[in-house]
Design an enzyme around this catalytic site. Structure first.
Site, PDB file in Angstrom:
ATOM      1  N   LYS A 237       9.871  -2.394   3.767  1.00 51.24           N
ATOM      2  CA  LYS A 237      10.708  -2.407   4.715  1.00 51.24           C
ATOM      3  C   LYS A 237      10.768  -3.066   5.867  1.00 51.24           C
ATOM      4  O   LYS A 237       9.691  -3.681   6.421  1.00 51.24           O
ATOM      5  CB  LYS A 237      11.089  -0.647   5.135  1.00 51.24           C
ATOM      6  CG  LYS A 237      11.530  -0.950   6.227  1.00 51.24           C
ATOM      7  CD  LYS A 237      12.947   0.369   5.556  1.00 51.24           C
ATOM      8  CE  LYS A 237      14.019   0.197   6.251  1.00 51.24           C
ATOM      9  NZ  LYS A 237      14.460  -0.435   6.099  1.00 51.24           N
TER      10      LYS A 237
ATOM     11  N   SER B 297      15.615   3.821  10.956  1.00 49.84           N
ATOM     12  CA  SER B 297      16.154   3.077   9.550  1.00 49.84           C
ATOM     13  C   SER B 297      15.608   4.787   8.666  1.00 49.84           C
ATOM     14  O   SER B 297      16.065   5.070   7.303  1.00 49.84           O
ATOM     15  CB  SER B 297      15.270   1.943   9.729  1.00 49.84           C
ATOM     16  OG  SER B 297      15.997   1.289   9.469  1.00 49.84           O
TER      17      SER B 297
ATOM     18  N   LYS C  68       9.636  -8.640   5.512  1.00 50.89           N
ATOM     19  CA  LYS C  68      11.126  -9.457   6.331  1.00 50.89           C
ATOM     20  C   LYS C  68      11.288 -10.214   5.492  1.00 50.89           C
ATOM     21  O   LYS C  68      11.014 -10.958   4.429  1.00 50.89           O
ATOM     22  CB  LYS C  68      10.086  -9.503   7.102  1.00 50.89           C
ATOM     23  CG  LYS C  68      10.902 -10.082   8.579  1.00 50.89           C
ATOM     24  CD  LYS C  68      11.102  -8.267   9.597  1.00 50.89           C
ATOM     25  CE  LYS C  68      11.862  -9.146  10.899  1.00 50.89           C
ATOM     26  NZ  LYS C  68      12.289  -7.278  11.839  1.00 50.89           N
TER      27      LYS C  68
ATOM     28  N   HIS D 295       1.076  -1.661  -0.111  1.00 48.45           N
ATOM     29  CA  HIS D 295      -0.340   0.195  -0.282  1.00 48.45           C
ATOM     30  C   HIS D 295       1.021   1.767  -0.088  1.00 48.45           C
ATOM     31  O   HIS D 295       0.351   2.221  -0.046  1.00 48.45           O
ATOM     32  CB  HIS D 295      -1.071   0.372   1.378  1.00 48.45           C
ATOM     33  CG  HIS D 295      -0.108   0.391   2.575  1.00 48.45           C
ATOM     34  ND1 HIS D 295       0.034  -0.613   3.440  1.00 48.45           N
ATOM     35  CD2 HIS D 295       0.211   1.825   3.287  1.00 48.45           C
ATOM     36  CE1 HIS D 295       0.819  -0.539   4.235  1.00 48.45           C
ATOM     37  NE2 HIS D 295       0.818   1.308   4.552  1.00 48.45           N
TER      38      HIS D 295
HETATM   39  P1  NAD Z   1      20.696 -10.657  18.323  1.00 55.43           P
HETATM   40  O1  NAD Z   1      20.772 -11.090  17.696  1.00 55.43           O
HETATM   41  O2  NAD Z   1      21.558  -8.466  18.645  1.00 55.43           O
HETATM   42  O3  NAD Z   1      20.225 -10.736  20.501  1.00 55.43           O
HETATM   43  C1  NAD Z   1      18.908 -11.647  20.515  1.00 55.43           C
HETATM   44  C2  NAD Z   1      19.471 -12.444  21.602  1.00 55.43           C
HETATM   45  O4  NAD Z   1      19.010 -13.375  22.483  1.00 55.43           O
HETATM   46  C3  NAD Z   1      20.802 -13.061  21.524  1.00 55.43           C
HETATM   47  O5  NAD Z   1      22.208 -12.594  22.469  1.00 55.43           O
HETATM   48  C4  NAD Z   1      20.499 -14.536  21.819  1.00 55.43           C
HETATM   49  O6  NAD Z   1      21.938 -15.164  22.381  1.00 55.43           O
HETATM   50  C5  NAD Z   1      19.851 -14.238  22.936  1.00 55.43           C
HETATM   51  N1  NAD Z   1      18.819 -15.309  23.103  1.00 55.43           N
HETATM   52  C6  NAD Z   1      18.394 -15.657  22.105  1.00 55.43           C
HETATM   53  N2  NAD Z   1      17.324 -16.865  22.599  1.00 55.43           N
HETATM   54  C7  NAD Z   1      17.298 -17.104  23.398  1.00 55.43           C
HETATM   55  C8  NAD Z   1      16.814 -16.963  24.677  1.00 55.43           C
HETATM   56  N3  NAD Z   1      15.815 -18.358  24.867  1.00 55.43           N
HETATM   57  N4  NAD Z   1      16.778 -16.862  26.283  1.00 55.43           N
HETATM   58  C9  NAD Z   1      17.683 -16.520  26.212  1.00 55.43           C
HETATM   59  N5  NAD Z   1      18.312 -14.653  25.044  1.00 55.43           N
HETATM   60  C10 NAD Z   1      18.261 -15.816  24.543  1.00 55.43           C
HETATM   61  O7  NAD Z   1      18.872  -9.685  18.039  1.00 55.43           O
HETATM   62  P2  NAD Z   1      18.345  -8.184  18.315  1.00 55.43           P
HETATM   63  O8  NAD Z   1      18.218  -7.433  17.084  1.00 55.43           O
HETATM   64  O9  NAD Z   1      18.992  -8.049  19.364  1.00 55.43           O
HETATM   65  O10 NAD Z   1      17.012  -8.804  18.052  1.00 55.43           O
HETATM   66  C11 NAD Z   1      15.566  -9.300  19.331  1.00 55.43           C
HETATM   67  C12 NAD Z   1      14.684  -8.810  18.614  1.00 55.43           C
HETATM   68  O11 NAD Z   1      14.418  -8.077  18.892  1.00 55.43           O
HETATM   69  C13 NAD Z   1      13.952 -10.297  17.984  1.00 55.43           C
HETATM   70  O12 NAD Z   1      12.328 -10.502  18.033  1.00 55.43           O
HETATM   71  C14 NAD Z   1      13.731  -8.850  16.482  1.00 55.43           C
HETATM   72  O13 NAD Z   1      12.803  -9.531  15.772  1.00 55.43           O
HETATM   73  C15 NAD Z   1      13.430  -7.356  17.539  1.00 55.43           C
HETATM   74  N6  NAD Z   1      13.960  -6.228  16.836  1.00 55.43           N
HETATM   75  C16 NAD Z   1      14.930  -6.358  16.590  1.00 55.43           C
HETATM   76  C17 NAD Z   1      14.998  -5.102  15.798  1.00 55.43           C
HETATM   77  C18 NAD Z   1      16.954  -4.506  15.303  1.00 55.43           C
HETATM   78  O14 NAD Z   1      16.764  -3.775  15.121  1.00 55.43           O
HETATM   79  N7  NAD Z   1      17.834  -4.738  15.718  1.00 55.43           N
HETATM   80  C19 NAD Z   1      14.451  -3.629  15.793  1.00 55.43           C
HETATM   81  C20 NAD Z   1      12.427  -4.278  16.382  1.00 55.43           C
HETATM   82  C21 NAD Z   1      12.612  -5.929  16.610  1.00 55.43           C
END
Ligand code: NAD
Length: 473
Positions: A71, A364, A107, A66
């Protein structure tokens, strides 16, 4: 609970959508169009790893056209599957609408365990994935713009940019084909911390309403609030660091892949992060107690529980043990739809992912705008403002006969840098979006929780876009 199977992430997103759709007053056909994924691309490509070829499965889902470009981040995880990427792409559409970022949702996911590969192998996988996206017209500054997510960061974004530019030499806006890039490669200051900082601004706004806090027995303000964080990656680390350093919150437990640690006196998250980088684990961090399991931390009594790892971490398997007053969904989909209903009934405030972690996509968007304008924010006005404010300060001193201290002078006469503008734009975005959601919750009798209110905010905006196009009169 013996045969209990939590709903999948996609089922939860759809269930939440339908709860909001039922009270939205939007025609059925239009709701169906908003809910469906517009384009789904699954690819299987070979990558040479050592002496062998490995077939890598990957996805890119564009949930809604839309608005263009679409993104959304790219996730590297062995658990990646089409349903998960579809759920994440749908959340991106709603997220962008909630924070008024003019994109459709998308995504990407690559089904690999990133830490099992060397940097060189990861680069090969990333470049091949990008090539597949280019071949099918699934990437470009006006088409679809990826960003980091779980398992990826600025390094991968730099490889994506370089691959895209190799195939699109001379495309003047090519730097806008991906965001979350390193600052020296067309990135923007403040992007790395953006999601965590957005979580902080969102929580500060939630905590500022005395009436809402009274209902759950809390005082206003972040200072002194007890926090439990699951996941010390990009989002969890920066959320904890900023809540601690700027909000004076107390982090009493942290859960990571290898286990969980606890300290009622508070954990210095910055020192913990460095400790984990050095030792490879959070366990044994001085001044803390090791917990029995990583799940146990989620069950601690605290003011705010911040799941910042992955989806489906709070389901009916552990929802009854949760004692937090607020659950701040820093991760995407950490609470399953059935657990959400249970916790809502118990009076827990759940701040939904599609609002709370929108800081990443907001910054972003700023990065993309910077790439299209080919100029750093603040370059034109910083010195001009600085000179004007200095003159103003001098006049004030002359008029009052009182002198301004060196510290006050620095504060008063500072022209805004790029990072100052990014933070200011992010704070404005998170505050405005929260107030819009809260207003829906206050005014609409049929809405009783923040998630449904956030969905309605998104549905109203996306549906009006379709109507303005004349597609659904
Ligand atoms: P990341 O890979 O930097 O960090 C995730 C961390 O979670 C890792 O250190 C991992 O070891 C840990 N982890 C995994 N399973 C686990 C568990 N069962 N218990 C405890 N710790 C656990 O990822 P991120 O970029 O920080 O993303 C984390 C979440 O945030 C995801 O759901 C992602 O979709 C969401 N998110 C990320 C962003 C971004 O800008 N990076 C933006 C919006 C949403």
């Amino acid at each position: 609970m013996k045969n209990y199977q939590p709903p999948s992430f996609l089922e939860s997103v759809n269930e939440n959508f339908e709860r909001a759709a039922a009270v939205s007053g939007i025609p059925k056909g239009l709701l169906a169009q908003i809910q469906t994924c517009n384009s789904i691309y699954q690819m299987n490509f070979p990558v040479k790893i050592g002496n062998q070829y490995k077939v890598v499965t990957a996805f890119r889902v564009q949930h809604s056209h839309h608005r263009l470009p679409t993104k959304g981040g790219i996730r590297y995880s062995i658990h990646v599957n089409q349903d998960e990427v579809m759920a994440l792409a749908a959340l991106m559409t709603y997220k962008c609408a909630i924070v008024d970022v003019p994109f459709g949702g998308a995504k990407g996911g690559v089904k690999i365990t990133p830490w099992k590969y060397t940097e060189e192998q990861l680069e090969r996988i990333t470049r091949r994935y990008t090539t597949e996206l280019i071949r099918k017209d699934f990437i470009g500054p006006g088409i679809d713009v990826p960003a980091p997510d779980y398992g990826t960061g600025s390094r991968e974004m730099a490889w994506i940019l370089d691959t895209y530019q190799t195939f699109n030499g001379g495309e003047i806006d090519s730097a806008g084909c991906v965001t979350g890039k390193p600052v020296n490669q067309n990135g923007i200051r403040g992007r790395t911390e953006a999601t965590g900082r957005g979580v902080y601004y969102g929580l500060v706004q939630l905590l500022s309403y005395a009436d809402d806090m009274k209902e759950i027995g809390l005082k206003t303000g972040m200072a002194g609030k007890t926090l439990v964080i699951q996941g010390l990656g990009n989002v969890g680390y920066y959320t904890g660091k900023i809540c601690q350093e700027e909000g004076d919150a107390k982090i009493i437990a942290v859960s990571e892949y290898e286990g969980a640690i606890h300290s009622p006196d508070g954990i210095d998250v910055d020192k913990l992060y460095k400790f984990r980088q050095k030792t490879g684990s959070i366990m044994g961090f001085p001044g803390t107690t090791n917990m029995k399991s990583r799940e146990q931390a989620l069950e601690l009594k605290c003011d705010i529980l911040i799941p910042a790892a992955l989806e489906n971490q709070i389901t009916m398997l552990n929802a009854k043990k949760i004692k937090a007053k607020i659950i701040a969904e820093a991760a995407n989909g950490p609470v399953s739809a059935d657990a959400d209903a249970y916790l809502r009934d118990k009076g827990v405030i759940i701040v939904p992912d599609m609002y709370l972690n929108a800081g990443g996509v907001t910054v972003s968007y700023f990065e993309w705008l910077k790439n299209l304008s080919h100029m750093r924010f603040g370059r034109m006005e910083k010195r001009f403002n600085q000179n004007t404010y200095t003159l103003f300060a001098e006049k004030l001193e002359a008029m009052t006969g009182k002198s301004i201290t060196a510290k006050e002078r620095r504060m008063l006469t500072k022209g805004a840098d790029e990072v100052d503008l990014v933070r200011s734009g992010l704070e404005e975005t998170m505050v405005t979006a929260y107030d819009q959601i809260r207003e829906i919750l206050r005014r609409k009798k049929s809405v009783t929780d923040l998630r449904t209110a956030a969905f309605l905010s998104a549905l109203n905006k996306v549906s009006s876009d379709y109507m303005n196009k004349g597609i659904f009169p």
